[in-house]
Design a protein around this motif. Structure first.
Motif: not given
Length: 218
Positions: A125-128, A161-167, A152-155, A101-104
């Motif tokens: 957006n990568a912040t949400k 970290n939330r949506v990644s299982k590990r990597n 926003d980078f911190k968010i 999947k992609g996010l743009e």
């Protein structure tokens, strides 16, 4: 966290840095940061100067990612800042059973993406990130997150970290000395957050980034 160059086989731009520096000003950057036609397919001073699929760009790089992260059938990948989906497409060419999947953020890029992956790209957006917790085996973001403000980078790190299982793997604009800093400042078109590699490492640690990383240095 591992510092690893997984983009070693991605072709480097041959455009002289001074060429960009001599034509770029804040008005140009403001247009580029809209990430629409001008950035992708308009005049080269605004960005790519024509962003088209070329197998040589991502083909070998995809193999490096595949091997490093021990991918397999049904392995799930999110590409944040996927542009027109070229890396997504090459992942599926390498193994059609991957879950990609992609996010743009750019509607223009999505509308002009590879037809084979267009329906796999989410606008956002990568912040949400519009995904559940632990949704992906690997999250990739190449030369994208540095376009966010520092806050926003911190968010975005929290979201990764939330949506990644590990990597996860990200690349960001960086420098190692005064010469490379000067080159970066002259080259920078869209990044809002860029710093010395040692400062990046502190930033990652302070914000509990758990993934791998590398640098873009023109």
């Amino acid at each position: 966290m591992t510092e690893i160059n997984l983009l070693k086989n991605y072709p480097k731009s041959k455009r002289p840095i001074e060429d960009r520096f001599n034509f770029v000003d804040e008005k140009t950057r403001a247009i580029s940061r809209k990430f629409e036609y001008d950035y992708f397919d308009g005049d080269r001073n605004f960005g790519y100067g024509g962003y088209y699929y070329n197998k040589k760009f991502w083909n070998e790089t995809v193999k490096d990612f595949y091997d490093f992260y021990n991918m397999h059938d049904n392995f799930s990948i999110l590409d944040i800042g996927c542009g027109k989906g070229f890396m997504m497409y090459d992942f599926l060419q390498y193994n059609g059973k991957l879950n990609v999947k992609g996010l743009e953020i750019s509607e223009y890029a999505i509308q002009n993406s590879k037809s084979e992956v267009k329906n796999l790209i989410h606008q956002g957006n990568a912040t949400k990130l519009p995904f559940e917790n632990d949704s992906f085996d690997l999250i990739i973001s190449i030369n994208t997150l540095h376009n966010l403000s520092r806050n926003d980078f911190k968010i975005a790190i929290k979201e990764i970290n939330r949506v990644s299982k590990r990597n996860s793997f990200i690349t960001v604009d960086a420098w190692t000395d005064e010469e490379s800093k000067d080159r970066m400042i002259k080259w920078n078109l869209t990044a809002l957050t860029y710093m010395h590699v040692d400062d990046w490492k502190v930033f990652f640690k302070e914000n509990n980034y758990k993934g791998d990383y590398y640098w873009f240095m023109p």
